[in-house]
Design a protein around this motif. Structure first.
Motif, PDB file in Angstrom:
ATOM      1  N   TYR A  41       0.827  -1.205   0.000  1.00 20.00           N
ATOM      2  CA  TYR A  41       0.000   0.000   0.000  1.00 20.00           C
ATOM      3  C   TYR A  41       0.865   1.261   0.000  1.00 20.00           C
ATOM      4  CZ  TYR A  41      -4.319  -2.627   0.736  1.00 20.00           C
ATOM      5  OH  TYR A  41      -5.391  -3.459   0.580  1.00 20.00           O
ATOM      6  N   GLN A  42       2.019   1.203   0.652  1.00 16.23           N
ATOM      7  CA  GLN A  42       2.918   2.363   0.655  1.00 16.23           C
ATOM      8  C   GLN A  42       3.402   2.664  -0.765  1.00 16.23           C
ATOM      9  OE1 GLN A  42       5.889   1.142   3.480  1.00 16.23           O
ATOM     10  NE2 GLN A  42       4.825   2.092   5.224  1.00 16.23           N
ATOM     11  N   LYS A  43       3.771   1.618  -1.512  1.00 17.87           N
ATOM     12  CA  LYS A  43       4.202   1.797  -2.902  1.00 17.87           C
ATOM     13  C   LYS A  43       3.057   2.336  -3.751  1.00 17.87           C
ATOM     14  CE  LYS A  43       7.777  -1.796  -2.864  1.00 17.87           C
ATOM     15  NZ  LYS A  43       8.184  -3.118  -3.437  1.00 17.87           N
ATOM     16  N   SER A  44       1.864   1.811  -3.482  1.00 19.06           N
ATOM     17  CA  SER A  44       0.691   2.266  -4.222  1.00 19.06           C
ATOM     18  C   SER A  44       0.426   3.743  -3.951  1.00 19.06           C
ATOM     19  CB  SER A  44      -0.526   1.432  -3.825  1.00 19.06           C
ATOM     20  OG  SER A  44      -1.673   1.851  -4.534  1.00 19.06           O
ATOM     21  N   TRP A  45       0.574   4.147  -2.686  1.00 22.12           N
ATOM     22  CA  TRP A  45       0.387   5.556  -2.311  1.00 22.12           C
ATOM     23  C   TRP A  45       1.370   6.437  -3.090  1.00 22.12           C
ATOM     24  CZ3 TRP A  45      -2.440   8.304   1.626  1.00 22.12           C
ATOM     25  CH2 TRP A  45      -1.985   9.593   1.868  1.00 22.12           C
ATOM     26  N   ASP A  46       2.640   6.081  -3.082  1.00 15.68           N
ATOM     27  CA  ASP A  46       3.669   6.886  -3.734  1.00 15.68           C
ATOM     28  C   ASP A  46       3.403   7.015  -5.233  1.00 15.68           C
ATOM     29  OD1 ASP A  46       4.876   7.134  -1.280  1.00 15.68           O
ATOM     30  OD2 ASP A  46       6.344   5.535  -1.637  1.00 15.68           O
ATOM     31  N   HIS A  47       3.016   5.906  -5.867  1.00 13.61           N
ATOM     32  CA  HIS A  47       2.735   5.944  -7.309  1.00 13.61           C
ATOM     33  C   HIS A  47       1.523   6.814  -7.604  1.00 13.61           C
ATOM     34  CE1 HIS A  47       2.265   4.441 -11.458  1.00 13.61           C
ATOM     35  NE2 HIS A  47       0.962   4.531 -11.183  1.00 13.61           N
ATOM     36  N   THR A  48       0.482   6.653  -6.805  1.00 10.62           N
ATOM     37  CA  THR A  48      -0.763   7.370  -7.055  1.00 10.62           C
ATOM     38  C   THR A  48      -0.603   8.871  -6.863  1.00 10.62           C
ATOM     39  OG1 THR A  48      -2.068   5.428  -6.428  1.00 10.62           O
ATOM     40  CG2 THR A  48      -3.192   7.551  -6.381  1.00 10.62           C
ATOM     41  N   VAL A  49       0.189   9.271  -5.864  1.00  5.81           N
ATOM     42  CA  VAL A  49       0.461  10.698  -5.643  1.00  5.81           C
ATOM     43  C   VAL A  49       1.093  11.310  -6.895  1.00  5.81           C
ATOM     44  CG1 VAL A  49       2.000  12.273  -4.415  1.00  5.81           C
ATOM     45  CG2 VAL A  49       0.590  10.681  -3.134  1.00  5.81           C
ATOM     46  N   LYS A  50       2.055  10.607  -7.491  1.00  5.75           N
ATOM     47  CA  LYS A  50       2.704  11.109  -8.714  1.00  5.75           C
ATOM     48  C   LYS A  50       1.699  11.201  -9.859  1.00  5.75           C
ATOM     49  CE  LYS A  50       7.284   9.274  -7.563  1.00  5.75           C
ATOM     50  NZ  LYS A  50       8.323   8.274  -7.935  1.00  5.75           N
ATOM     51  N   GLU A  51       0.832  10.208  -9.980  1.00  9.27           N
ATOM     52  CA  GLU A  51      -0.147  10.211 -11.065  1.00  9.27           C
ATOM     53  C   GLU A  51      -1.174  11.332 -10.900  1.00  9.27           C
ATOM     54  OE1 GLU A  51      -0.754   7.554 -14.128  1.00  9.27           O
ATOM     55  OE2 GLU A  51       1.054   8.708 -13.704  1.00  9.27           O
ATOM     56  N   TYR A  52      -1.550  11.634  -9.656  1.00 11.03           N
ATOM     57  CA  TYR A  52      -2.464  12.758  -9.430  1.00 11.03           C
ATOM     58  C   TYR A  52      -1.836  14.050  -9.939  1.00 11.03           C
ATOM     59  CZ  TYR A  52      -6.437  10.930  -6.766  1.00 11.03           C
ATOM     60  OH  TYR A  52      -7.602  10.303  -6.397  1.00 11.03           O
ATOM     61  N   SER A  53      -0.555  14.261  -9.656  1.00 14.58           N
ATOM     62  CA  SER A  53       0.126  15.472 -10.119  1.00 14.58           C
ATOM     63  C   SER A  53       0.182  15.501 -11.646  1.00 14.58           C
ATOM     64  CB  SER A  53       1.538  15.549  -9.540  1.00 14.58           C
ATOM     65  OG  SER A  53       1.484  15.751  -8.148  1.00 14.58           O
ATOM     66  N   ASN A  54       0.481  14.349 -12.264  1.00 16.78           N
ATOM     67  CA  ASN A  54       0.502  14.270 -13.725  1.00 16.78           C
ATOM     68  C   ASN A  54      -0.884  14.551 -14.305  1.00 16.78           C
ATOM     69  OD1 ASN A  54       3.204  13.548 -13.640  1.00 16.78           O
ATOM     70  ND2 ASN A  54       2.793  11.341 -13.710  1.00 16.78           N
ATOM     71  N   LEU A  55      -1.906  14.048 -13.619  1.00 20.09           N
ATOM     72  CA  LEU A  55      -3.282  14.257 -14.071  1.00 20.09           C
ATOM     73  C   LEU A  55      -3.640  15.742 -14.044  1.00 20.09           C
ATOM     74  CD1 LEU A  55      -6.160  13.322 -14.796  1.00 20.09           C
ATOM     75  CD2 LEU A  55      -6.545  12.891 -12.363  1.00 20.09           C
ATOM     76  N   ILE A  56      -3.359  16.411 -12.933  1.00 20.29           N
ATOM     77  CA  ILE A  56      -3.662  17.841 -12.829  1.00 20.29           C
ATOM     78  C   ILE A  56      -2.882  18.624 -13.878  1.00 20.29           C
ATOM     79  CG2 ILE A  56      -3.517  19.869 -11.344  1.00 20.29           C
ATOM     80  CD1 ILE A  56      -5.740  17.940 -10.576  1.00 20.29           C
ATOM     81  N   ASN A  57      -1.634  18.266 -14.083  1.00 21.21           N
ATOM     82  CA  ASN A  57      -0.813  18.940 -15.084  1.00 21.21           C
ATOM     83  C   ASN A  57      -1.436  18.815 -16.478  1.00 21.21           C
ATOM     84  OD1 ASN A  57       1.638  20.362 -15.834  1.00 21.21           O
ATOM     85  ND2 ASN A  57       2.228  18.465 -16.858  1.00 21.21           N
ATOM     86  N   HIS A  58      -1.963  17.633 -16.792  1.00 22.39           N
ATOM     87  CA  HIS A  58      -2.603  17.419 -18.092  1.00 22.39           C
ATOM     88  C   HIS A  58      -3.905  18.221 -18.188  1.00 22.39           C
ATOM     89  CE1 HIS A  58      -3.733  15.311 -21.773  1.00 22.39           C
ATOM     90  NE2 HIS A  58      -4.931  15.118 -21.238  1.00 22.39           N
ATOM     91  N   ILE A  59      -4.693  18.218 -17.113  1.00 24.13           N
ATOM     92  CA  ILE A  59      -5.989  18.902 -17.122  1.00 24.13           C
ATOM     93  C   ILE A  59      -5.833  20.390 -17.416  1.00 24.13           C
ATOM     94  CG2 ILE A  59      -7.873  19.671 -15.611  1.00 24.13           C
ATOM     95  CD1 ILE A  59      -7.822  16.849 -14.361  1.00 24.13           C
ATOM     96  N   VAL A  60      -4.868  21.032 -16.769  1.00 23.55           N
ATOM     97  CA  VAL A  60      -4.741  22.486 -16.928  1.00 23.55           C
ATOM     98  C   VAL A  60      -4.172  22.873 -18.290  1.00 23.55           C
ATOM     99  CG1 VAL A  60      -4.509  22.867 -14.455  1.00 23.55           C
ATOM    100  CG2 VAL A  60      -2.451  22.617 -15.851  1.00 23.55           C
ATOM    101  N   THR A  61      -3.630  21.917 -19.039  1.00 29.16           N
ATOM    102  CA  THR A  61      -3.139  22.230 -20.385  1.00 29.16           C
ATOM    103  C   THR A  61      -4.209  22.033 -21.452  1.00 29.16           C
ATOM    104  OG1 THR A  61      -2.343  19.962 -20.754  1.00 29.16           O
ATOM    105  CG2 THR A  61      -0.799  21.544 -19.759  1.00 29.16           C
ATOM    106  N   ARG A  62      -5.388  21.520 -21.038  1.00 29.00           N
ATOM    107  CA  ARG A  62      -6.466  21.298 -22.009  1.00 29.00           C
ATOM    108  C   ARG A  62      -7.112  22.632 -22.394  1.00 29.00           C
ATOM    109  NH1 ARG A  62      -5.317  17.888 -24.682  1.00 29.00           N
ATOM    110  NH2 ARG A  62      -3.330  18.465 -23.736  1.00 29.00           N
ATOM    111  N   PRO A  63      -7.553  22.774 -23.632  1.00 31.83           N
ATOM    112  CA  PRO A  63      -8.344  23.964 -23.987  1.00 31.83           C
ATOM    113  C   PRO A  63      -9.652  23.943 -23.211  1.00 31.83           C
ATOM    114  CG  PRO A  63      -8.435  22.318 -25.745  1.00 31.83           C
ATOM    115  CD  PRO A  63      -7.407  21.836 -24.764  1.00 31.83           C
ATOM    116  N   LEU A  64     -10.118  25.098 -22.757  1.00 31.72           N
ATOM    117  CA  LEU A  64     -11.357  25.145 -21.988  1.00 31.72           C
ATOM    118  C   LEU A  64     -12.522  24.723 -22.870  1.00 31.72           C
ATOM    119  CD1 LEU A  64     -11.033  28.456 -19.946  1.00 31.72           C
ATOM    120  CD2 LEU A  64     -10.275  26.157 -19.355  1.00 31.72           C
ATOM    121  N   HIS A  65     -13.314  23.800 -22.363  1.00 33.97           N
ATOM    122  CA  HIS A  65     -14.507  23.393 -23.096  1.00 33.97           C
ATOM    123  C   HIS A  65     -15.695  24.204 -22.578  1.00 33.97           C
ATOM    124  CE1 HIS A  65     -17.384  21.040 -25.297  1.00 33.97           C
ATOM    125  NE2 HIS A  65     -18.085  20.911 -24.187  1.00 33.97           N
ATOM    126  N   ALA A  66     -16.216  25.115 -23.401  1.00 30.30           N
ATOM    127  CA  ALA A  66     -17.323  25.978 -22.986  1.00 30.30           C
ATOM    128  C   ALA A  66     -18.568  25.145 -22.738  1.00 30.30           C
ATOM    129  CB  ALA A  66     -17.598  27.026 -24.051  1.00 30.30           C
TER     130      ALA A  66
END
Length: 600
Positions: free
Chosen positions: A255-280
C-alpha cells in the motif's frame, strides 16, 4: 499545534472569478470509485506519506462504505467512513452511491479545483435510471462556464463498457460539442492489481473508440498522454487502520508503494488537465441547453396565452361600453398586467379543485390555492413549474404507499412544484381609447397570441424529436389546468366565455398539429434531422423573437430569467467547499498543484 496567527484550516475561495476555476467532471460506471477518488485526493494533499496519513485525522469528504474480509477468519464486515447524508446511498447493493451531482471545491493557493461527482452509469435500476442520471449531469454542469477535464473512470479489467460508452461518450459528445473529445481523460482505478497497466480493458476500449470514430466521425484519443493509472486502495487502507484493522507488513509495504505511485499520477493528471483547452459549457449552444430553455418556457407561455385571452375579452367589453357611453373612452383601456413574485423557497402546492377557491379582488375573480402542502420543498430532480411530474411522488408531503398528500389527501399528480407566484391586476392604458385604438389593441393581442403559439409548436416539435427523457406535453397540462380554473370562475359568476373558448381553441390547434407531426416524424429513422425540426442553434434566436414581442415579451423573459436564477440557487446548494488543515499548504502534492495551476 498551529502557529500563532496561522489559520487552523484552509478555507475555500468562495468569491473567486469563476473563469479561473479548474472544473473537472468525473464520469464512470456505478462502483468504479469516483467518491473514493475524491476522498483519496483530500488525503494526498494533506500528507506526503502513507504512514503520516495513518497518524493524522482521515479526510472523509464524501461518506462511503466498502466490505472487508479478514484473511484468517474470512469474516466479512462493512467499513463505513463519514456520516451518511441525503446525497449518498451506500446501503443498497448495486445502486450508485452518489444519488445526484455535487461539486467539491478544493482550495489550491488562490484558485479553486472543482471536482464534480456524478451519479454512476450502469445502475442496476436499469436504462431508464441511467437516462435520468445523465440528464441530471447535463443539467447540473450547465451552471458552469467551462470544463477543463472530463475524466472517465474505468477499472483495468472491466468487461462491461458498452453501457458506459453509449452514455459517457456518444451522449456526452452529442449534447455538448465534438470539441469535448480534447478534454476527455481516462483514469483507471484499482490499477495496482494490474501492475499499473490498463489491463484487459485496453483492448475493449480501443475497439469501442474505433467504432465511435467510424459511426460519429469523432476521434477520441486513448494514449499515455490522456490516460492515468491510479489506485484507490490506499484510502481504503487508511479507513481500515482508523477502524482498528491491522494488516501484515507485506500488505502495508504494498500500500505504501501504491500511495507513492498514485500521488505522482495525481500530479501528472492535474498537469494534463490544466493544459487542455477550456470546453465551454454555458455558452455552448448545446442540445441540452436548448431543451432546458424549451422546458422553462412552458409555464410562461401558457400564462401569457391566458393573459392575452383575458385582455382581448376586457378590450371587447370596453368597446361595447364605449359604444353605449362614448365618455368612457376617456378613462383608458382596461388591461390585466402580470406581476412575477419570486418565492424565497421552492414550494409544493395542490391544484385540485377542492384545494382551490374563487375569490373576488378589485371586482376580479381569481383562484386562490388553499393548500400549500410543502412550504420549503427542495425535491431532487423535479422539473420546476411542471404539472404532473412523476418525481412529485417523492416529495416529503406524499405518502409513498398511497401516493396521496399527507396534508390535503389529494394525489401526487395534482400537485405542482413552483418557484414563483403569478398575479394579475387591472390597469388602464394611458390616454383615451377610441374605437380604432381598441380594435388595434385586439388585433395586436391576437397577432402576439398567434406568434407565441407558432413558436411554441416549433419548440415542442424540437423537444419531441430530440429529448433525452420521455416527454409529457406540458403545455396541454397547463391549458387544461387553466381551463378548469376558468370554469370555476364561471361557476362563481364570472363572464369569461371568451377566455375559455380561446384556451380550448389553442389546445385543440396544438393537439391536432402535434399529432400530425408525431405521425410523420416517428416513421423517420433520424427524427432530429427532419426538415420540420429546428436545429439546437436555431432555438435561441427563435426564443429571442418571443422576448421582443412589444406587449408581452418582457414578461416572458422575466419569468424565464427568474427560473434560471432559481435553478442556479438550487445547484449551488450542492457545492461543498472543502476545508483542509493548514498543514496541507506545505505538502508535496499541494506545492506541485499550486505550481501547475499558477503556471497555466
Amino acid at each position: 499545534m498551529a502557529r500563532r496567527n496561522e489559520p487552523s484550516m484552509i478555507k475555500g475561495n468562495r468569491h473567486n472569478d469563476p473563469s479561473t476555476d479548474i472544473n473537472v467532471l468525473l464520469l464512470g460506471q456505478t462502483g468504479v470509485g469516483k467518491s473514493t477518488f475524491i476522498n483519496g485526493l483530500a488525503n494526498y494533499v494533506c500528507n506526503d506519506t502513507l504512514e503520516e496519513a495513518c497518524n493524522d485525522k482521515i479526510q472523509s469528504v464524501i461518506p462511503s462504505a466498502f466490505s472487508f474480509t479478514d484473511d484468517d477468519t474470512f469474516e466479512q464486515r462493512t467499513i463505513e467512513i463519514g456520516q451518511k447524508n441525503e446525497h449518498e446511498d451506500f446501503n443498497e447493493e448495486g445502486r450508485s452511491c452518489t444519488q445526484q451531482c455535487r461539486s467539491f471545491v478544493f482550495p489550491v493557493g488562490d484558485k479553486n479545483l472543482r471536482i464534480i461527482d456524478a451519479p454512476g452509469i450502469g445502475d442496476t435500476r436499469g436504462l431508464e435510471q441511467d437516462t435520468k442520471n445523465f440528464h441530471e449531469i447535463l443539467t447540473y454542469i450547465s451552471q458552469y462556464e467551462h470544463l477543463n477535464g472530463i475524466c472517465i473512470l474505468l477499472k483495468p479489467n472491466e468487461e462491461r463498457l458498452t453501457i458506459l460508452f453509449r452514455f459517457c461518450i456518444n451522449e456526452l459528445l452529442r449534447h455538448l460539442h465534438k470539441s469535448a473529445s480534447e478534454n476527455i481523460i481516462f483514469v483507471f482505478t484499482n490499477a495496482r492489481a494490474t501492475f499499473f497497466k490498463p489491463g484487459a480493458t485496453s483492448k475493449i476500449l480501443r475497439a469501442l473508440l474505433d467504432q465511435h470514430k467510424k459511426d460519429h466521425d469523432v476521434d477520441v484519443p486513448f494514449s499515455r498522454e490522456n490516460t492515468f493509472l491510479l489506485d484507490n486502495e490506499p484510502f481504503r487502507y487508511l479507513a481500515l487502520r482508523k477502524n482498528g484493522v491491522r494488516l501484515n507488513n507485506d500488505q502495508t509495504l504494498s500500500y505504501q508503494k501504491s500511495w507513492d505511485h498514485t500521488v505522482k499520477e495525481y500530479s501528472n493528471l492535474i498537469n494534463h488537465i490544466v493544459t487542455r483547452p477550456l470546453h465551454a459549457v454555458s455558452n455552448t449552444l448545446s442540445l441540452n441547453e436548448a431543451e432546458q430553455l424549451v422546458r422553462k418556457l412552458t409555464r410562461p407561455i401558457a400564462e401569457i396565452a391566458k393573459l392575452i385571452q383575458e385582455n382581448i375579452q376586457l378590450a371587447k367589453q370596453h368597446k361595447e361600453n364605449v359604444l353605449k357611453n362614448p365618455q368612457l373612452a376617456k378613462q383608458g383601456l382596461p388591461q390585466n398586467e402580470a406581476k412575477i413574485i419570486p418565492l424565497a423557497h421552492p414550494r409544493t402546492v395542490c391544484i385540485n379543485e377542492k384545494c382551490c377557491k374563487p375569490i373576488t379582488v378589485n371586482n376580479q375573480t381569481k383562484i386562490e390555492y388553499t393548500s400549500k402542502c410543502h412550504e420549503e420543498c427542495y425535491l431532487k430532480g423535479v422539473v420546476q413549474e411542471t404539472i404532473n411530474d412523476q418525481r412529485m411522488q417523492e416529495c416529503e408531503a406524499m405518502n409513498y404507499r398511497t401516493g396521496k398528500c399527507l396534508k390535503c389527501d389529494c394525489l401526487w399528480s395534482e400537485h405542482q412544484h413552483i418557484t414563483y407566484e403569478y398575479e394579475t391586476s387591472i390597469h388602464r392604458l394611458n390616454g383615451s381609447s377610441s374605437l380604432a385604438d381598441i380594435d388595434k389593441r385586439i388585433s395586436d393581442l391576437r397577432d402576439e397570441k398567434k406568434k407565441i403559439e407558432d413558436v411554441y409548436k416549433k419548440l415542442a416539435k424540437f423537444l419531441h424529436a430530440n429529448a433525452i427523457l420521455p416527454l409529457n406535453d406540458d403545455i396541454l397540462e397547463y391549458l387544461r389546468h387553466f381551463i378548469r380554473e376558468e370554469q370555476m370562475k364561471k361557476n362563481s359568476g364570472s363572464q369569461n366565455n371568451d377566455v375559455i373558448q380561446g384556451l380550448e381553441e389553442m389546445m385543440k390547434s396544438y393537439e391536432q398539429e402535434m399529432e400530425l407531426f408525431k405521425q410523420t416524424i416517428d416513421s423517420e429513422k433520424d427524427r432530429s434531422s427532419s426538415k420540420d425540426v429546428l436545429k439546437s442553434d436555431e432555438i435561441f434566436s427563435l426564443v429571442g423573437t418571443l422576448y421582443r414581442l412589444p406587449i408581452n415579451g418582457s414578461k416572458i423573459r422575466e419569468q424565464v430569467n427568474g427560473l434560471n436564477i432559481n435553478q442556479n440557487k438550487l445547484s449551488l446548494k450542492r457545492e461543498v467547499f472543502v476545508e483542509l488543515p493548514s498543514k496541507a499548504n506545505s505538502s508535496t502534492v499541494m506545492k506541485q498543484f499550486k505550481n501547475i495551476i499558477s503556471s497555466r
